[in-house]
Design an enzyme around this catalytic site. Structure first.
Site, PDB file in Angstrom:
ATOM      1  N   CYS A  46     -19.665 -21.335  28.449  1.00  9.88           N
ATOM      2  CA  CYS A  46     -20.178 -20.476  27.392  1.00  9.88           C
ATOM      3  C   CYS A  46     -19.617 -19.066  27.569  1.00  9.88           C
ATOM      4  CB  CYS A  46     -21.698 -20.401  27.361  1.00  9.88           C
ATOM      5  SG  CYS A  46     -22.517 -21.985  27.320  1.00  9.88           S
ATOM      6  N   ARG A  80     -14.116 -20.928  27.103  1.00 12.77           N
ATOM      7  CA  ARG A  80     -15.264 -21.184  27.975  1.00 12.77           C
ATOM      8  C   ARG A  80     -16.270 -22.155  27.360  1.00 12.77           C
ATOM      9  NH1 ARG A  80     -15.610 -17.513  32.122  1.00 12.77           N
ATOM     10  NH2 ARG A  80     -17.742 -18.202  32.375  1.00 12.77           N
ATOM     11  N   TRP A  96     -21.015 -24.127  25.294  1.00 17.08           N
ATOM     12  CA  TRP A  96     -20.728 -25.476  25.789  1.00 17.08           C
ATOM     13  C   TRP A  96     -22.100 -26.089  26.033  1.00 17.08           C
ATOM     14  CZ3 TRP A  96     -21.539 -28.667  30.032  1.00 17.08           C
ATOM     15  CH2 TRP A  96     -20.675 -29.775  30.136  1.00 17.08           C
ATOM     16  N   ASN A 123     -25.994 -17.507  29.222  1.00 18.46           N
ATOM     17  CA  ASN A 123     -25.177 -18.487  29.954  1.00 18.46           C
ATOM     18  C   ASN A 123     -25.950 -18.911  31.188  1.00 18.46           C
ATOM     19  OD1 ASN A 123     -23.143 -18.016  28.205  1.00 18.46           O
ATOM     20  ND2 ASN A 123     -21.769 -17.024  29.646  1.00 18.46           N
ATOM     21  N   GLY A 124     -25.768 -20.164  31.618  1.00 18.04           N
ATOM     22  CA  GLY A 124     -26.465 -20.634  32.822  1.00 18.04           C
ATOM     23  C   GLY A 124     -27.473 -21.697  32.432  1.00 18.04           C
ATOM     24  N   GLU A 153      -3.527 -35.453  40.637  1.00 20.19           N
ATOM     25  CA  GLU A 153      -3.533 -34.299  39.740  1.00 20.19           C
ATOM     26  C   GLU A 153      -2.764 -34.614  38.451  1.00 20.19           C
ATOM     27  OE1 GLU A 153      -5.002 -31.748  39.087  1.00 20.19           O
ATOM     28  OE2 GLU A 153      -3.652 -30.447  37.974  1.00 20.19           O
ATOM     29  N   LYS A 165      -4.363 -34.388  34.717  1.00 20.52           N
ATOM     30  CA  LYS A 165      -3.811 -33.556  33.648  1.00 20.52           C
ATOM     31  C   LYS A 165      -3.619 -34.388  32.383  1.00 20.52           C
ATOM     32  CE  LYS A 165      -4.192 -30.366  34.625  1.00 20.52           C
ATOM     33  NZ  LYS A 165      -4.700 -29.575  35.711  1.00 20.52           N
ATOM     34  N   GLU A 194      -7.025 -35.179  30.741  1.00 22.76           N
ATOM     35  CA  GLU A 194      -7.666 -34.000  30.158  1.00 22.76           C
ATOM     36  C   GLU A 194      -7.110 -33.627  28.796  1.00 22.76           C
ATOM     37  OE1 GLU A 194      -8.964 -30.258  32.677  1.00 22.76           O
ATOM     38  OE2 GLU A 194      -7.105 -31.098  33.435  1.00 22.76           O
ATOM     39  N   HIS A 212      -3.002 -54.730  46.373  1.00 24.99           N
ATOM     40  CA  HIS A 212      -4.282 -55.297  46.811  1.00 24.99           C
ATOM     41  C   HIS A 212      -5.242 -55.502  45.641  1.00 24.99           C
ATOM     42  CE1 HIS A 212      -3.234 -55.040  51.025  1.00 24.99           C
ATOM     43  NE2 HIS A 212      -2.779 -53.818  50.812  1.00 24.99           N
ATOM     44  N   LYS A 270     -13.686 -24.277  30.338  1.00 23.21           N
ATOM     45  CA  LYS A 270     -12.871 -23.798  31.451  1.00 23.21           C
ATOM     46  C   LYS A 270     -13.627 -23.760  32.776  1.00 23.21           C
ATOM     47  CE  LYS A 270      -9.155 -22.091  33.303  1.00 23.21           C
ATOM     48  NZ  LYS A 270      -8.160 -23.093  33.738  1.00 23.21           N
TER      49      LYS A 270
HETATM   50  C1  AGP Z   1      -8.414 -28.540  35.747  1.00 26.48           C
HETATM   51  O1  AGP Z   1      -7.391 -28.838  34.866  1.00 26.48           O
HETATM   52  C2  AGP Z   1      -9.748 -28.858  35.272  1.00 26.48           C
HETATM   53  N1  AGP Z   1     -10.045 -28.203  34.046  1.00 26.48           N
HETATM   54  C3  AGP Z   1     -10.878 -28.865  36.266  1.00 26.48           C
HETATM   55  O2  AGP Z   1     -10.771 -30.027  37.007  1.00 26.48           O
HETATM   56  C4  AGP Z   1     -11.014 -27.661  37.221  1.00 26.48           C
HETATM   57  O3  AGP Z   1      -9.941 -27.666  38.136  1.00 26.48           O
HETATM   58  C5  AGP Z   1     -12.351 -27.762  37.966  1.00 26.48           C
HETATM   59  O4  AGP Z   1     -13.395 -27.735  37.036  1.00 26.48           O
HETATM   60  C6  AGP Z   1     -12.528 -26.685  38.998  1.00 26.48           C
HETATM   61  O5  AGP Z   1     -12.494 -25.407  38.428  1.00 26.48           O
HETATM   62  P1  AGP Z   1     -12.341 -24.143  39.332  1.00 26.48           P
HETATM   63  O6  AGP Z   1     -10.982 -24.202  39.966  1.00 26.48           O
HETATM   64  O7  AGP Z   1     -12.491 -22.980  38.399  1.00 26.48           O
HETATM   65  O8  AGP Z   1     -13.411 -24.194  40.376  1.00 26.48           O
END
Ligand code: AGP
Length: 606
Positions: free
Chosen positions: A2, A27, A73, A99-100, A481, A485, A488, A504, A601
């Site tokens: 948010c 966000r 969010w 937020n929170g 990773e 990506k 996502e 396996h 984010k």
């Molecule tokens: C990364 O592409 C993701 N959006 C997500 O996994 C991110 O790395 C994770 O939420 C951790 O975020 P941070 O590095 O801000 O702690």
């Protein structure tokens, strides 16, 4: 998660709020809303959807010169107009953006209902609005906010607008960032400097447990128990341009392109060619303390966890110190055995991720030695750790992390070098790593130059519904990773697997419709990876090899060849083509690359 914006000044507030919300949309983008004082009332406009949908509903610019805004969010309650912020109390006197998470929201809401309050939404935030309104007396608004917050458990960054005091805002922070921007005769409030740096670079970061009253020409800060605090503004050394697209079509593209420069920044002043080691000033560990480290454990979430796994591999190979990585979200809940001889590394781009922050707090409570590897200076995790390395990646706006992940790997390579050089890593071997790190930006540039080639591969495989990402040892976290990506940003199902584990069980899935991306670093097990590719091809599965070595002809359908360099650093370079593959697949499928569905984010909720 948010985004919050607030404004008090002489300009029409609504355009300032809308523009700030645009900058914070990364966000959270489930809904957006603003509230401004208008003719003795508070006018709220809010809508499920994007900030552009909100703007279409607004009568711009409007006369109000004070206002608050929010982009959401969703946590409590589905993303609809009713649950969008700002929220009003029943009389329409105060509006709140938040937020929170209010953890005792259910009890508060039940109590309010029992008192006859008609709740208008399913959110935790609405309870705050009612509580604050009920606490209003003859004193200042901030007194009512303090009184209300005494009943609240959980995290918040919040801003309150009172229709009786249209020339001020009250803000409070506990666990969710709030920053004040100090302008000339105007003040800004935001959850993130991104919303205000193009107006002013003089900012005040509130601490947890602080409250502030903000007026056009002044602000006053105090604690939740009303003790005055003194906060002088600091200057953020970021150009507002670093938050813009600078001609790129989206932030993911921009941030991938920025990686060579981000790596140069992360390395600047930290490599010692004389002693073939690294200087990490923020670490606060002298050689004796470094030698006393018997184990290293990286903790992070999502891509930060995978970067930590790359870091663990680097520490084991360069320092011969046992190392591993664990999701912070698991660590915090499993009553971990905290070992005083272990160096814990909390990894986070945002420095806000709740699970990682909670893991750090658990560690500190148990007397663990924890350092941060964080991008955002002044963030909660950086502050909680007290020592560590900043990534210097620059602002990362795209939800899919790219340059932050790469600079995490670079920071861990330097940490591994440092730990190695106080142990048995020879000066000659250390010098090779230093030279390898110095050459890294050029290798990354060369990897980025494969863009057209990878766009072609992406267009050929974009119709695949599933993909494997396979790697062994140092290639395994790279594969994880890469799969993350792709999932996502393109929504293509991608599963990362240790290459040797394929036979396996999962090899049963291989057929012509299941492409496998195989990561082949320059290590002792290239031949093993070659045999994995042969096994896949023998079963009709397409293979995309991403490698730094020369592979036998015909072993893969597509070969993405990244220039060779210091082999131990290969995991930092091999991730780049995988970012491009995800990006171009998402583009081919017409996805909203910077705002993937269901994501935001920073994940500041559990
Ligand atoms: C990364 O592409 C993701 N959006 C997500 O996994 C991110 O790395 C994770 O939420 C951790 O975020 P941070 O590095 O801000 O702690």
């Amino acid at each position: 998660m948010c985004g919050i914006v607030g404004y008090v000044g002489a300009r029409p507030a609504v355009p300032v709020l809308v523009e700030g919300l645009h900058r914070l949309e990364y966000r959270g983008y489930d809904s957006a809303g603003v509230a401004v004082p208008r003719r003795g009332r508070i006018a709220v406009t809010k809508v499920a959807g994007r900030v552009r949908d909100l703007r279409d509903r607004l009568d711009l610019p409007g006369a109000a010169t004070t206002g608050i805004g929010h982009t959401r969010w969703a946590t409590h309650g589905e993303p609809n107009d009713r649950n969008a912020h700002p929220h009003l109390d029943a009389s329409g006197r105060v509006a709140v953006v938040h937020n929170g998470i209010i953890e005792n929201a259910e009890q508060l809401r039940a109590r309010l209902s029992a008192d006859g309050v008609a709740l208008a939404s399913d959110t935790d935030t609405e309870a705050l609005a009612h509580l604050i309104a009920a606490s209003l007396g003859d004193g200042p608004l901030e007194d009512a906010v303090r009184t209300a917050l005494r009943h609240v458990e959980g995290t918040y960054g919040l801003v309150v607008l009172d229709r009786i005091r249209p020339d001020e805002l009250v803000v409070a922070r506990n666990g969710s960032p709030i920053v004040l921007g100090v302008g000339e005769g105007e003040m800004f409030v935001a959850s993130d400097v991104a919303a205000l740096v193009h107006h002013t670079q003089r900012v005040v970061f509130l601490d947890d447990g602080e409250v502030a009253t903000v007026k056009a020409g002044e602000y006053r800060t105090s604690t939740l128990d009303a003790t005055t605090t003194t906060r002088t503004p600091t200057t953020v050394d970021l150009e507002s341009g670093s938050y813009g697209l600078d001609g790129h079509p989206d932030f993911m593209r921009k941030e991938m392109a920025e990686q060579p420069e981000a790596v140069r920044r992360a390395l600047r002043g930290r490599l010692d060619t004389r002693f073939a080691t690294a200087h990490l000033g923020g670490l606060d560990l002298d050689p004796v303390a470094l030698r006393s480290v018997r184990r290293v454990k990286f903790l992070g979430c999502g891509s930060a966890y995978y970067a930590g796994q790359i870091g663990a591999g680097l520490v084991e190979s360069l320092a011969r110190v046992p190392a591993d990585a664990e999701p912070a979200s698991e660590f915090r809940y499993r009553n971990p055995v905290v070992d005083p001889d272990t160096l814990y590394v909390a990894v986070s781009q945002s420095g806000e991720t709740l699970d990682t922050l909670a893991a750090v707090q658990e560690l500190r409570r148990k007397g663990g030695r924890v350092m941060g590897a964080v991008n955002v200076v002044g963030s909660a995790i950086a502050r909680e750790c007290g020592s560590g390395v900043f990534l210097h990646a620059g602002p990362e706006i795209s939800v899919a992390s790219t340059k932050a992940v790469t600079t995490m790997g670079v920071s861990f390579a330097m940490l591994a070098l440092l730990l190695g050089r106080v142990r048995d890593l020879s000066a000659a071997a250390g010098a090779r790593v230093v030279a390898g790190l110095q050459a890294l930006p050029e290798r990354i540039e060369a990897a980025l130059a494969l863009d057209d080639e990878i766009a072609g591969i992406a267009s050929r495989y974009a119709s695949a519904r599933h993909m494997f990402f396979l790697g062994r040892v140092s290639g395994w976290p790279v594969a994880r990773e890469g799969a993350q990506k792709l999932k996502e940003v393109s929504y293509v199902h991608a599963e990362a697997y240790q290459a040797a584990e394929l036979k396996h069980g999962p090899i049963a899935l291989i057929d012509k419709d299941m492409p496998s991306v195989v990561i082949v670093p320059d290590d002792d097990i290239v031949v093993k990876n070659v045999s994995t590719m042969e096994q896949i091809r023998a079963r009709g599965g397409p293979v995309i090899a991403v490698t730094t070595v020369d592979l036998p002809a015909g072993v893969a359908d597509e070969v993405v060849r990244v220039p060779r360099g210091e082999a131990v650093l290969d995991p930092l370079v091999l991730g780049i083509p995988l970012q491009l593959l995800a990006y171009h697949t998402a583009a081919a499928l017409g996805r909203d690359i910077d705002k993937p569905r269901n994501l935001a984010k920073s994940v500041t909720v559990e």
